[in-house]
Design a protein around this motif. Structure first.
Motif, mmCIF file in Angstrom:
data_model
loop_
_atom_site.group_PDB
_atom_site.id
_atom_site.type_symbol
_atom_site.label_atom_id
_atom_site.label_comp_id
_atom_site.label_asym_id
_atom_site.label_seq_id
_atom_site.Cartn_x
_atom_site.Cartn_y
_atom_site.Cartn_z
ATOM 1 N N SER A 119 0.819 -1.214 0.000
ATOM 2 C CA SER A 119 0.000 0.000 0.000
ATOM 3 C C SER A 119 0.851 1.262 0.000
ATOM 4 C CB SER A 119 -0.944 0.004 1.210
ATOM 5 O OG SER A 119 -0.211 -0.093 2.424
ATOM 6 N N GLY A 120 2.173 1.110 -0.178
ATOM 7 C CA GLY A 120 3.047 2.275 -0.262
ATOM 8 C C GLY A 120 2.790 3.072 -1.533
ATOM 9 N N ALA A 121 3.359 4.263 -1.622
ATOM 10 C CA ALA A 121 3.164 5.122 -2.786
ATOM 11 C C ALA A 121 3.485 4.354 -4.063
ATOM 12 C CB ALA A 121 4.042 6.358 -2.668
ATOM 13 N N SER A 122 2.569 4.395 -5.021
ATOM 14 C CA SER A 122 2.712 3.597 -6.238
ATOM 15 C C SER A 122 3.121 4.452 -7.424
ATOM 16 C CB SER A 122 1.413 2.854 -6.557
ATOM 17 O OG SER A 122 0.373 3.776 -6.826
ATOM 18 N N ILE A 123 3.689 3.804 -8.435
ATOM 19 C CA ILE A 123 4.076 4.432 -9.696
ATOM 20 C C ILE A 123 3.282 3.754 -10.800
ATOM 21 C CG2 ILE A 123 5.968 4.817 -11.325
ATOM 22 C CD1 ILE A 123 7.862 4.644 -8.885
ATOM 23 N N THR A 124 2.596 4.531 -11.615
ATOM 24 C CA THR A 124 1.780 3.970 -12.689
ATOM 25 C C THR A 124 2.636 3.739 -13.926
ATOM 26 O OG1 THR A 124 -0.179 5.130 -11.884
ATOM 27 C CG2 THR A 124 -0.246 4.306 -14.147
ATOM 28 N N PRO A 125 2.752 2.489 -14.402
ATOM 29 C CA PRO A 125 3.583 2.219 -15.580
ATOM 30 C C PRO A 125 2.864 2.595 -16.871
ATOM 31 C CG PRO A 125 2.584 0.189 -14.810
ATOM 32 C CD PRO A 125 2.198 1.255 -13.824
ATOM 33 N N GLY A 126 3.638 2.758 -17.935
ATOM 34 C CA GLY A 126 3.085 3.002 -19.260
ATOM 35 C C GLY A 126 3.090 1.723 -20.078
ATOM 36 N N LYS A 127 2.161 1.614 -21.009
ATOM 37 C CA LYS A 127 2.094 0.474 -21.921
ATOM 38 C C LYS A 127 2.959 0.764 -23.142
ATOM 39 C CE LYS A 127 -2.828 -0.001 -20.734
ATOM 40 N NZ LYS A 127 -4.213 -0.002 -21.287
ATOM 41 N N LEU A 128 3.739 -0.226 -23.600
ATOM 42 C CA LEU A 128 4.511 -0.045 -24.813
ATOM 43 C C LEU A 128 3.627 -0.110 -26.058
ATOM 44 C CD1 LEU A 128 7.869 -1.909 -24.108
ATOM 45 C CD2 LEU A 128 7.232 0.464 -23.706
ATOM 46 N N ASP A 129 2.422 -0.623 -25.914
ATOM 47 C CA ASP A 129 1.412 -0.624 -26.977
ATOM 48 C C ASP A 129 0.090 -0.284 -26.307
ATOM 49 O OD1 ASP A 129 -0.654 -1.370 -28.828
ATOM 50 O OD2 ASP A 129 0.733 -2.726 -29.844
ATOM 51 N N SER A 130 -0.630 0.687 -26.846
ATOM 52 C CA SER A 130 -1.865 1.141 -26.194
ATOM 53 C C SER A 130 -2.933 0.066 -26.119
ATOM 54 C CB SER A 130 -2.427 2.367 -26.928
ATOM 55 O OG SER A 130 -2.762 2.041 -28.271
ATOM 56 N N THR A 131 -2.800 -1.012 -26.913
ATOM 57 C CA THR A 131 -3.808 -2.074 -26.889
ATOM 58 C C THR A 131 -3.559 -3.086 -25.773
ATOM 59 O OG1 THR A 131 -2.593 -3.484 -28.450
ATOM 60 C CG2 THR A 131 -4.120 -1.857 -29.378
ATOM 61 N N PHE A 132 -2.415 -3.006 -25.102
ATOM 62 C CA PHE A 132 -2.133 -3.940 -24.018
ATOM 63 C C PHE A 132 -3.097 -3.682 -22.853
ATOM 64 C CE2 PHE A 132 2.611 -4.137 -25.325
ATOM 65 C CZ PHE A 132 2.331 -5.129 -26.247
ATOM 66 N N PRO A 133 -3.412 -4.716 -22.084
ATOM 67 C CA PRO A 133 -4.217 -4.497 -20.884
ATOM 68 C C PRO A 133 -3.419 -3.772 -19.821
ATOM 69 C CG PRO A 133 -3.455 -6.772 -20.973
ATOM 70 C CD PRO A 133 -3.067 -6.145 -22.285
ATOM 71 N N ARG A 140 6.503 0.427 -6.270
ATOM 72 C CA ARG A 140 6.245 1.191 -5.050
ATOM 73 C C ARG A 140 7.519 1.876 -4.583
ATOM 74 N NH1 ARG A 140 0.560 0.771 -3.703
ATOM 75 N NH2 ARG A 140 -0.127 -0.974 -5.025
ATOM 76 N N THR A 141 7.352 3.008 -3.902
ATOM 77 C CA THR A 141 8.505 3.698 -3.321
ATOM 78 C C THR A 141 8.541 3.552 -1.805
ATOM 79 O OG1 THR A 141 7.247 5.771 -3.301
ATOM 80 C CG2 THR A 141 8.663 5.356 -5.210
ATOM 81 N N ALA A 142 7.670 2.708 -1.265
ATOM 82 C CA ALA A 142 7.678 2.382 0.171
ATOM 83 C C ALA A 142 7.166 0.965 0.332
ATOM 84 C CB ALA A 142 6.819 3.363 0.972
ATOM 85 N N SER A 143 7.596 0.287 1.384
ATOM 86 C CA SER A 143 7.231 -1.119 1.599
ATOM 87 C C SER A 143 5.992 -1.273 2.471
ATOM 88 C CB SER A 143 8.400 -1.866 2.238
ATOM 89 O OG SER A 143 8.716 -1.309 3.509
ATOM 90 N N THR A 144 5.262 -0.198 2.691
ATOM 91 C CA THR A 144 4.077 -0.225 3.553
ATOM 92 C C THR A 144 3.145 -1.365 3.153
ATOM 93 O OG1 THR A 144 4.233 2.185 3.651
ATOM 94 C CG2 THR A 144 2.210 1.183 4.476
ATOM 95 N N GLY A 145 2.699 -2.131 4.150
ATOM 96 C CA GLY A 145 1.761 -3.220 3.908
ATOM 97 C C GLY A 145 2.411 -4.554 3.617
ATOM 98 N N MET A 146 3.717 -4.576 3.358
ATOM 99 C CA MET A 146 4.412 -5.824 3.036
ATOM 100 C C MET A 146 5.322 -6.254 4.180
ATOM 101 S SD MET A 146 5.562 -5.432 -0.986
ATOM 102 C CE MET A 146 6.545 -3.930 -0.727
ATOM 103 N N THR A 147 5.339 -7.546 4.463
ATOM 104 C CA THR A 147 6.347 -8.146 5.331
ATOM 105 C C THR A 147 7.321 -8.866 4.422
ATOM 106 O OG1 THR A 147 4.767 -8.419 7.149
ATOM 107 C CG2 THR A 147 6.769 -9.758 7.206
ATOM 108 N N ILE A 148 8.557 -8.375 4.360
ATOM 109 C CA ILE A 148 9.513 -8.778 3.334
ATOM 110 C C ILE A 148 10.559 -9.737 3.889
ATOM 111 C CG2 ILE A 148 11.429 -7.880 1.940
ATOM 112 C CD1 ILE A 148 9.728 -5.434 1.332
#
Length: 219
Positions: A119-133, A140-148
């Motif tokens: 649940s840490g701050a997320s980064i939205t990736p881009g699709k290399l093809d707009s038709t991809f799902p 993430r830039t923080a490990s919040t919510g994960m036990t690693i």
């Protein structure tokens, strides 16, 4: 020479079907038209799409980080039915001021497993093809919510350095690129990889780093 033309050679009928087809291509050799067998290289993966994301700007730390504290986490969420294959990681570093930065702190990528829901701050990736799902992998830039749980050190680079505070230095790019499937880092559900700084930097360090990650997703 005339270019080959793809065709089919019909095999005799066997039980339960009307005959199997063998893929061939034709080529004219002298007075004869001959059939040649050929192979089409293809992946055994059921590909969903290819994606790219960058981290924004991080700053080298004066003090070392202790894992799991990291700059960025690339994770495949628990319960996901899609796998992630990392195809490229780029780390760009640059001085942020006229600074004497003679230290060489490692920027280490460590594989890990985790439980919980990130649940840490997320980064939205881009699709290399707009038709991809939409990508199912997560950055993430923080490990919040994960036990690693750490698994293994994977990749490492060094930031740009400067012996004296005489001015800026050119940016430095470290890149790991792999398009051969058997050599790619695969992240399955509940797995991830993170970049952290296990060594101390320079006091009042202003060196900047930007991370770019590319990956494929497949079932």
């Amino acid at each position: 020479m005339v270019a080959p033309i793809a065709g089919f050679a019909q095999l005799p009928t066997d039980s339960g079907n009307t005959g199997k087809k063998m893929r061939t291509q034709t080529r004219v050799i002298g007075a004869d038209t001959v059939h040649e067998h050929f192979f089409v290289a293809s992946s055994t993966r059921d590909m969903r799409g290819s994606y790219i994301a960058h981290s924004g700007v991080f700053t080298i730390q004066a003090a070392a980080q202790t894992f799991p504290t990291s700059f960025i986490y690339v994770i495949n969420p628990i319960g996901n039915t899609t796998n992630m294959a990392l195809t490229a990681i780029e780390v760009l570093s640059q001085l942020g001021s006229a600074l004497a930065a003679p230290t060489s702190p490692r920027l280490l990528w460590k594989r890990f497993t985790f439980t919980g829901t990130a649940s840490g701050a997320s980064i939205t990736p881009g699709k290399l093809d707009s038709t991809f799902p939409t990508a199912t992998g997560s950055l993430r830039t923080a490990s919040t919510g994960m036990t690693i749980t750490a698994v293994a050190d994977m990749l490492c680079s060094l930031p740009v350095a400067s012996a004296t505070a005489v001015g800026y230095t050119p940016p430095q790019m470290d890149e790991w690129f792999e398009d051969i499937e058997k050599n790619q880092i695969i992240l399955r559900a509940g797995e991830g990889i993170a970049m952290f700084q296990p060594d101390a930097g320079t006091a009042s360090d202003t060196r900047r780093i930007i991370v770019t990650v590319k990956w494929d997703e497949f079932n």
